[in-house]
Design a protein around this motif. Structure first.
Motif, PDB file in Angstrom:
ATOM      1  N   MET A   1      34.506  -2.637   7.798  1.00 23.59           N
ATOM      2  CA  MET A   1      35.574  -1.651   7.627  1.00 23.59           C
ATOM      3  C   MET A   1      35.039  -0.393   7.418  1.00 23.59           C
ATOM      4  SD  MET A   1      37.830  -3.707   4.533  1.00 23.59           S
ATOM      5  CE  MET A   1      38.824  -2.200   4.279  1.00 23.59           C
ATOM      6  N   SER A   2      35.693   0.783   7.977  1.00 22.81           N
ATOM      7  CA  SER A   2      35.138   2.133   7.909  1.00 22.81           C
ATOM      8  C   SER A   2      35.172   2.622   6.274  1.00 22.81           C
ATOM      9  CB  SER A   2      35.918   2.985   8.960  1.00 22.81           C
ATOM     10  OG  SER A   2      35.513   4.303   8.855  1.00 22.81           O
ATOM     11  N   LEU A   3      34.465   3.639   6.140  1.00 21.20           N
ATOM     12  CA  LEU A   3      34.299   4.255   5.072  1.00 21.20           C
ATOM     13  C   LEU A   3      35.196   5.631   5.041  1.00 21.20           C
ATOM     14  CD1 LEU A   3      30.383   4.743   4.267  1.00 21.20           C
ATOM     15  CD2 LEU A   3      32.307   3.038   3.365  1.00 21.20           C
ATOM     16  N   LEU A   4      35.553   6.030   6.262  1.00 18.49           N
ATOM     17  CA  LEU A   4      36.202   7.148   6.623  1.00 18.49           C
ATOM     18  C   LEU A   4      37.640   6.966   7.206  1.00 18.49           C
ATOM     19  CD1 LEU A   4      33.126   9.289   7.928  1.00 18.49           C
ATOM     20  CD2 LEU A   4      33.888   8.782   5.696  1.00 18.49           C
ATOM     21  N   ARG A   5      38.473   7.848   6.926  1.00 16.10           N
ATOM     22  CA  ARG A   5      39.964   7.730   7.307  1.00 16.10           C
ATOM     23  C   ARG A   5      40.051   8.668   8.756  1.00 16.10           C
ATOM     24  NH1 ARG A   5      43.937   9.923   4.916  1.00 16.10           N
ATOM     25  NH2 ARG A   5      45.423   8.506   5.536  1.00 16.10           N
ATOM     26  N   HIS A   6      39.261   9.814   8.749  1.00 13.71           N
ATOM     27  CA  HIS A   6      39.439  10.434   9.837  1.00 13.71           C
ATOM     28  C   HIS A   6      38.192  10.676  10.602  1.00 13.71           C
ATOM     29  CE1 HIS A   6      43.367  11.138   8.164  1.00 13.71           C
ATOM     30  NE2 HIS A   6      42.902  11.644   7.063  1.00 13.71           N
ATOM     31  N   ASP A   7      37.252  11.198  10.132  1.00  8.77           N
ATOM     32  CA  ASP A   7      35.993  11.463  10.869  1.00  8.77           C
ATOM     33  C   ASP A   7      35.068  10.508  10.997  1.00  8.77           C
ATOM     34  OD1 ASP A   7      34.248  13.490  11.537  1.00  8.77           O
ATOM     35  OD2 ASP A   7      34.129  14.556   9.718  1.00  8.77           O
ATOM     36  N   ARG A   8      34.247  10.511  11.654  1.00  5.14           N
ATOM     37  CA  ARG A   8      33.111   9.439  12.209  1.00  5.14           C
ATOM     38  C   ARG A   8      31.849  10.070  12.097  1.00  5.14           C
ATOM     39  NH1 ARG A   8      37.037   7.489  11.530  1.00  5.14           N
ATOM     40  NH2 ARG A   8      38.219   5.876  12.813  1.00  5.14           N
ATOM     41  N   GLY A   9      30.955   8.992  12.289  1.00  6.03           N
ATOM     42  CA  GLY A   9      29.286   9.080  12.246  1.00  6.03           C
ATOM     43  C   GLY A   9      28.718   9.477  10.858  1.00  6.03           C
ATOM     44  N   VAL A  10      27.522   9.601  10.650  1.00  8.20           N
ATOM     45  CA  VAL A  10      26.642   9.971   9.750  1.00  8.20           C
ATOM     46  C   VAL A  10      26.989  11.304   9.068  1.00  8.20           C
ATOM     47  CG1 VAL A  10      24.264  10.371   8.810  1.00  8.20           C
ATOM     48  CG2 VAL A  10      24.802   8.532  10.497  1.00  8.20           C
ATOM     49  N   GLY A  11      27.256  12.089   9.944  1.00  8.76           N
ATOM     50  CA  GLY A  11      27.734  13.452   9.616  1.00  8.76           C
ATOM     51  C   GLY A  11      29.036  13.517   9.047  1.00  8.76           C
ATOM     52  N   GLY A  12      30.141  12.802   9.418  1.00  5.79           N
ATOM     53  CA  GLY A  12      31.255  12.603   8.894  1.00  5.79           C
ATOM     54  C   GLY A  12      31.160  12.058   7.425  1.00  5.79           C
ATOM     55  N   VAL A  13      30.439  10.876   7.370  1.00 10.53           N
ATOM     56  CA  VAL A  13      30.231  10.557   6.120  1.00 10.53           C
ATOM     57  C   VAL A  13      29.760  11.463   5.160  1.00 10.53           C
ATOM     58  CG1 VAL A  13      28.912   8.823   4.742  1.00 10.53           C
ATOM     59  CG2 VAL A  13      29.900   8.066   6.924  1.00 10.53           C
ATOM     60  N   ALA A  14      28.697  12.161   5.466  1.00  9.88           N
ATOM     61  CA  ALA A  14      28.144  13.319   4.593  1.00  9.88           C
ATOM     62  C   ALA A  14      29.221  14.453   4.106  1.00  9.88           C
ATOM     63  CB  ALA A  14      26.679  13.913   5.292  1.00  9.88           C
ATOM     64  N   ARG A  15      29.990  14.607   5.195  1.00 11.42           N
ATOM     65  CA  ARG A  15      31.128  15.657   4.919  1.00 11.42           C
ATOM     66  C   ARG A  15      32.254  15.050   3.940  1.00 11.42           C
ATOM     67  NH1 ARG A  15      30.088  17.054  10.027  1.00 11.42           N
ATOM     68  NH2 ARG A  15      31.572  15.588  11.083  1.00 11.42           N
ATOM     69  N   ALA A  16      32.527  13.943   4.171  1.00  7.35           N
ATOM     70  CA  ALA A  16      33.515  13.384   3.307  1.00  7.35           C
ATOM     71  C   ALA A  16      33.274  13.222   1.826  1.00  7.35           C
ATOM     72  CB  ALA A  16      33.810  12.041   3.818  1.00  7.35           C
ATOM     73  N   TYR A  17      31.660  12.700   1.638  1.00  4.66           N
ATOM     74  CA  TYR A  17      31.472  12.546   0.219  1.00  4.66           C
ATOM     75  C   TYR A  17      31.145  13.848  -0.383  1.00  4.66           C
ATOM     76  CZ  TYR A  17      31.136   7.293   0.555  1.00  4.66           C
ATOM     77  OH  TYR A  17      31.464   6.028   0.764  1.00  4.66           O
ATOM     78  N   TRP A  18      30.812  15.031   0.535  1.00  4.89           N
ATOM     79  CA  TRP A  18      30.381  16.212  -0.150  1.00  4.89           C
ATOM     80  C   TRP A  18      31.629  16.904  -0.734  1.00  4.89           C
ATOM     81  CZ3 TRP A  18      26.739  18.759  -2.191  1.00  4.89           C
ATOM     82  CH2 TRP A  18      26.626  20.146  -2.243  1.00  4.89           C
ATOM     83  N   SER A  19      32.723  16.396   0.005  1.00  2.00           N
ATOM     84  CA  SER A  19      34.202  16.895  -0.361  1.00  2.00           C
ATOM     85  C   SER A  19      34.584  16.505  -1.609  1.00  2.00           C
ATOM     86  CB  SER A  19      35.164  16.515   0.860  1.00  2.00           C
ATOM     87  OG  SER A  19      35.466  15.207   0.804  1.00  2.00           O
ATOM     88  N   GLN A  20      34.089  15.605  -2.228  1.00  2.00           N
ATOM     89  CA  GLN A  20      34.410  15.306  -3.617  1.00  2.00           C
ATOM     90  C   GLN A  20      33.528  16.140  -4.527  1.00  2.00           C
ATOM     91  OE1 GLN A  20      37.171  13.128  -3.754  1.00  2.00           O
ATOM     92  NE2 GLN A  20      36.711  13.779  -1.648  1.00  2.00           N
ATOM     93  N   VAL A  21      32.777  17.104  -4.258  1.00  2.00           N
ATOM     94  CA  VAL A  21      31.982  17.803  -4.998  1.00  2.00           C
ATOM     95  C   VAL A  21      32.806  19.002  -5.272  1.00  2.00           C
ATOM     96  CG1 VAL A  21      30.003  19.306  -5.359  1.00  2.00           C
ATOM     97  CG2 VAL A  21      29.715  17.088  -4.133  1.00  2.00           C
TER      98      VAL A  21
END
Length: 291
Positions: A1-21
């Motif tokens: 299962m994906s961690l992301l709803r829209h983005d993809r890749g390692v960069g997308g994961v980093a951006r998604a979690y950073w967005s919660q800061v």
């Protein structure tokens, strides 16, 4: 299962979690931790700068947990938010990671600073994790959760340095608890119509917006009076009065503003309040002149 709803890749994961800061709400608790360490001053024992840094990271991890859990509940559980970058699995993975970081910091604090520092730090994670959906449906816990976390951060930062909690540290913690509770009441009043429509009982919903604002500014005024009284009695540094005057000026302007602008002004005013208190405690310029 994906961690992301829209983005993809390692960069997308980093951006998604950073967005919660969210710096506006995350910096004050971390700053409160450091303020507690500064407040310890010459009373610092064997604790090191490392212990202070570990405590600040623990507080950051707790607040990050709160934002991540809040976003998860509001989007995936309640359906209140329009969007969220993380899937349900992504939110759970993030919560496990931030909670694990917090637990690691507490273990380090036990070794570096002792049990009292840990005892004052652990509740901040509990407040963070339980904020939604448990605590944010009650007007008392929904309003005081964040301010109480700030107060505990001050006390924990102090205990990291000294292994104890002094009356001065308790005084500053109480002042911030009362002042920030007042600001939170004003903040919640922005969402009066929406909160009422979903049966979310905030102070504004319980007593009405007009009375909620009177309660809020009464709390803020009480906190400022306490600062002045403790400064006059020489429990706080004399220059702490300047912090009260600076915030009072902001509050007078905010009281005549609409709720969103008022909240923005009061939050920024609390930053000024903290900054002036840090300077008052750190430098204590008047005390050096024998005043």
């Amino acid at each position: 299962m994906s961690l992301l709803r829209h983005d993809r890749g390692v960069g997308g994961v980093a951006r998604a979690y950073w967005s919660q800061v969210h710096p506006v709400f995350m910096l004050p608790p971390v700053a409160a931790s450091l303020f507690g360490a500064i407040l310890a001053g010459d009373g610092a024992g064997t604790a090191t700068t490392t212990a202070t840094a570990v405590h600040a990271v623990a507080i950051f991890a707790a607040v990050y947990t709160a934002h991540l859990k809040d976003g998860y509940v509001d989007f995936h559980v309640r359906g209140e938010d329009d969007d969220h970058p993380l899937t349900e699995r992504g939110c759970r993975v993030g919560l496990v990671a931030s909670s694990a970081l917090f637990a690691l910091c507490c273990l380090l604090l036990w070794e570096l600073a002792g049990w009292l520092a840990v005892a004052l730090t652990v509740p901040t994670w509990g407040i963070a994790y339980l904020h939604a959906p448990q605590l944010d449906t009650n007007p008392l816990t929904a309003t005081t959760g964040y301010p109480l976390g700030i107060a505990l951060a001050i006390l924990g930062g102090y205990a990291v340095q000294t292994g104890t909690v002094s009356g001065v540290a308790l005084g500053f913690a109480l002042v911030f608890l009362v002042l920030l509770t007042g600001i939170k009441v004003v903040d919640d009043a922005q969402d009066y119509d929406y909160d009422r429509s979903i049966d979310k009982i905030t102070v504004a919903v319980r007593v009405g917006p007009a009375r909620a604002h009177r309660v809020a500014y009464g709390l803020m005024a009480t906190a400022l009076v306490v600062v002045v009284a403790l400064a006059v009695s020489q429990i706080f540094p004399p220059t702490a009065v300047l912090a009260a005057l600076a915030f009072a000026a902001v509050a007078l302007v905010a009281r005549r503003a609409e709720p969103e602008l008022a909240t923005m002004l009061l939050v920024r005013g609390s930053y000024v309040f903290l900054a002036v208190l840090v300077a008052a405690v750190w430098f204590q310029p008047l005390s050096r002149l024998g005043i």
